[in-house]
Design a protein around this motif. Structure first.
Motif, PDB file in Angstrom:
ATOM      1  N   GLN A   2       0.831  -1.206   0.000  1.00 59.17           N
ATOM      2  CA  GLN A   2       0.000   0.000   0.000  1.00 59.17           C
ATOM      3  C   GLN A   2       0.866   1.257   0.000  1.00 59.17           C
ATOM      4  O   GLN A   2       1.909   1.301   0.641  1.00 59.17           O
ATOM      5  N   ASP A   3       0.398   2.281  -0.716  1.00 59.45           N
ATOM      6  CA  ASP A   3       1.071   3.568  -0.695  1.00 59.45           C
ATOM      7  C   ASP A   3       0.379   4.436   0.349  1.00 59.45           C
ATOM      8  O   ASP A   3      -0.623   5.101   0.082  1.00 59.45           O
ATOM      9  N   HIS A   4       0.909   4.384   1.562  1.00 60.03           N
ATOM     10  CA  HIS A   4       0.295   5.065   2.699  1.00 60.03           C
ATOM     11  C   HIS A   4       1.419   5.678   3.540  1.00 60.03           C
ATOM     12  O   HIS A   4       2.501   5.091   3.651  1.00 60.03           O
ATOM     13  N   PRO A   5       1.201   6.858   4.127  1.00 59.71           N
ATOM     14  CA  PRO A   5       2.266   7.479   4.936  1.00 59.71           C
ATOM     15  C   PRO A   5       2.826   6.568   6.024  1.00 59.71           C
ATOM     16  O   PRO A   5       4.041   6.553   6.260  1.00 59.71           O
ATOM     17  N   VAL A   6       1.959   5.795   6.689  1.00 60.81           N
ATOM     18  CA  VAL A   6       2.442   4.887   7.722  1.00 60.81           C
ATOM     19  C   VAL A   6       3.275   3.778   7.096  1.00 60.81           C
ATOM     20  O   VAL A   6       4.343   3.417   7.602  1.00 60.81           O
ATOM     21  N   GLY A   7       2.800   3.241   5.978  1.00 62.98           N
ATOM     22  CA  GLY A   7       3.546   2.203   5.292  1.00 62.98           C
ATOM     23  C   GLY A   7       4.901   2.690   4.821  1.00 62.98           C
ATOM     24  O   GLY A   7       5.913   1.974   4.937  1.00 62.98           O
ATOM     25  N   ARG A   8       4.940   3.914   4.303  1.00 57.70           N
ATOM     26  CA  ARG A   8       6.215   4.474   3.837  1.00 57.70           C
ATOM     27  C   ARG A   8       7.177   4.682   4.997  1.00 57.70           C
ATOM     28  O   ARG A   8       8.386   4.445   4.875  1.00 57.70           O
ATOM     29  N   GLU A   9       6.667   5.116   6.139  1.00 59.76           N
ATOM     30  CA  GLU A   9       7.534   5.348   7.297  1.00 59.76           C
ATOM     31  C   GLU A   9       8.081   4.041   7.857  1.00 59.76           C
ATOM     32  O   GLU A   9       9.260   3.957   8.232  1.00 59.76           O
ATOM     33  N   ILE A  10       7.237   2.996   7.898  1.00 57.66           N
ATOM     34  CA  ILE A  10       7.713   1.719   8.430  1.00 57.66           C
ATOM     35  C   ILE A  10       8.742   1.099   7.476  1.00 57.66           C
ATOM     36  O   ILE A  10       9.725   0.487   7.915  1.00 57.66           O
ATOM     37  N   GLU A  11       8.557   1.302   6.171  1.00 59.73           N
ATOM     38  CA  GLU A  11       9.531   0.786   5.213  1.00 59.73           C
ATOM     39  C   GLU A  11      10.843   1.566   5.309  1.00 59.73           C
ATOM     40  O   GLU A  11      11.920   0.996   5.135  1.00 59.73           O
ATOM     41  N   ARG A  12      10.751   2.868   5.591  1.00 57.83           N
ATOM     42  CA  ARG A  12      11.961   3.671   5.762  1.00 57.83           C
ATOM     43  C   ARG A  12      12.778   3.160   6.946  1.00 57.83           C
ATOM     44  O   ARG A  12      14.003   2.997   6.849  1.00 57.83           O
ATOM     45  N   SER A  13      12.106   2.877   8.065  1.00 61.03           N
ATOM     46  CA  SER A  13      12.819   2.392   9.246  1.00 61.03           C
ATOM     47  C   SER A  13      13.386   0.991   8.998  1.00 61.03           C
ATOM     48  O   SER A  13      14.489   0.669   9.452  1.00 61.03           O
ATOM     49  N   TYR A  14      12.643   0.169   8.256  1.00 60.85           N
ATOM     50  CA  TYR A  14      13.122  -1.182   7.917  1.00 60.85           C
ATOM     51  C   TYR A  14      14.367  -1.088   7.039  1.00 60.85           C
ATOM     52  O   TYR A  14      15.339  -1.840   7.226  1.00 60.85           O
ATOM     53  N   GLU A  15      14.359  -0.141   6.109  1.00 66.72           N
ATOM     54  CA  GLU A  15      15.493   0.012   5.197  1.00 66.72           C
ATOM     55  C   GLU A  15      16.757   0.428   5.942  1.00 66.72           C
ATOM     56  O   GLU A  15      17.871   0.053   5.554  1.00 66.72           O
ATOM     57  N   LEU A  16      16.596   1.173   7.029  1.00 70.88           N
ATOM     58  CA  LEU A  16      17.762   1.538   7.834  1.00 70.88           C
ATOM     59  C   LEU A  16      18.428   0.294   8.411  1.00 70.88           C
ATOM     60  O   LEU A  16      19.666   0.197   8.436  1.00 70.88           O
ATOM     61  N   LEU A  17      17.617  -0.666   8.867  1.00 71.83           N
ATOM     62  CA  LEU A  17      18.160  -1.908   9.407  1.00 71.83           C
ATOM     63  C   LEU A  17      18.840  -2.713   8.311  1.00 71.83           C
ATOM     64  O   LEU A  17      19.937  -3.262   8.510  1.00 71.83           O
ATOM     65  N   VAL A  18      18.198  -2.793   7.150  1.00 72.26           N
ATOM     66  CA  VAL A  18      18.784  -3.521   6.027  1.00 72.26           C
ATOM     67  C   VAL A  18      20.143  -2.918   5.667  1.00 72.26           C
ATOM     68  O   VAL A  18      21.133  -3.640   5.466  1.00 72.26           O
ATOM     69  N   THR A  19      20.199  -1.601   5.597  1.00 66.88           N
ATOM     70  CA  THR A  19      21.439  -0.910   5.240  1.00 66.88           C
ATOM     71  C   THR A  19      22.552  -1.207   6.241  1.00 66.88           C
ATOM     72  O   THR A  19      23.711  -1.437   5.862  1.00 66.88           O
ATOM     73  N   ASP A  20      22.211  -1.203   7.525  1.00 65.11           N
ATOM     74  CA  ASP A  20      23.209  -1.520   8.555  1.00 65.11           C
ATOM     75  C   ASP A  20      23.731  -2.943   8.389  1.00 65.11           C
ATOM     76  O   ASP A  20      24.942  -3.199   8.508  1.00 65.11           O
ATOM     77  N   CYS A  21      22.813  -3.870   8.113  1.00 62.73           N
ATOM     78  CA  CYS A  21      23.224  -5.272   7.940  1.00 62.73           C
ATOM     79  C   CYS A  21      24.099  -5.445   6.696  1.00 62.73           C
ATOM     80  O   CYS A  21      25.095  -6.181   6.726  1.00 62.73           O
ATOM     81  N   VAL A  22      23.747  -4.764   5.612  1.00 64.06           N
ATOM     82  CA  VAL A  22      24.562  -4.818   4.392  1.00 64.06           C
ATOM     83  C   VAL A  22      25.972  -4.309   4.682  1.00 64.06           C
ATOM     84  O   VAL A  22      26.974  -4.917   4.258  1.00 64.06           O
TER      85      VAL A  22
END
Length: 216
Positions: A131-151
């Motif tokens: 879904q394209d939703h502000p909450v969804g975008r924010e949760i994906e942003r925070s998830y991407e931070l974790l992915v980036t750290d792991c990479v």
């Protein structure tokens, strides 16, 4: 005689400080209550009046700080990320060895997820998937931070020849997070086994010997 201001406080400054402290306490209590509610019921079923009541405040107090449910939920995501960074991320950053840092992340995340607020991210990612939703975008942003750290840590581990070559670092990072999340969800409340088995689960993904992973 020369007068001194040591030991005296300006009443206006004291009043502003006290008001700011009360506001911060109210905000933290509402965010924690909302995090529990989002973990249990999801975004769609979250009732703001219940959030306020469980935090010990009125609905008016909640609306004084947050304009609506979306605003509150975005603030919860940011608050949980900040809390995770303080309780887990800082310990990870203190590890000089990338493999040790990844295992510390796994153990720390397992311990963090014993708290009911920790299920917010998983609950919201499932609810807003696709879904394209502000909450969804924010949760994906925070998830991407974790992915980036792991990479970053996986790349460092490979450069140090402590993690074997294989799938792209991002692919391995996603598998690492998936194994970690799955383990801590299934072992919720089973401390201290959750920490050890979370570390062993991600060790397997990284190509390490899971049986060599022990609690430090």
């Amino acid at each position: 005689m020369v007068q001194t201001t040591v030991g005296r406080m300006n009443p206006a400054v004291t009043r502003r400080s006290t008001q700011a402290e009360r506001r911060a306490r109210t905000r933290d209590a509402l965010l924690e209550s909302a995090a529990r509610g989002l973990s249990r019921y999801g975004y769609g079923n979250l009732v703001l009046e219940q959030v306020a009541t469980e935090a010990g405040y009125t609905r008016g107090a909640l609306y004084h700080l947050f304009k609506d449910k979306e605003d509150l939920t975005v603030a919860v995501i940011e608050w949980v990320l900040e809390t995770w960074t303080q309780e887990v991320g800082q310990a990870v950053e203190q590890e000089s060895d990338p493999v040790a840092a990844l295992l510390t992340l796994a153990r720390g995340h397992a311990a963090f997820c014993r708290r009911d607020i920790a299920r917010v991210a998983v609950a919201l990612r499932l609810e807003f998937s696709g879904q394209d939703h502000p909450v969804g975008r924010e949760i994906e942003r925070s998830y991407e931070l974790l992915v980036t750290d792991c990479v970053r840590l996986i790349d460092a581990g490979r450069k140090a020849e402590k993690i074997a070559p294989g799938p792209p670092a991002r692919t391995l990072a996603l598998a690492f997070i998936g194994a970690l999340e799955g383990t801590v969800i299934e072992l919720a409340g089973q401390a201290p086994h959750d920490e050890l088995l979370a570390a062993r689960a991600v060790a397997g993904v990284l190509g390490l010997d899971p049986l060599a992973v022990t609690r430090h």
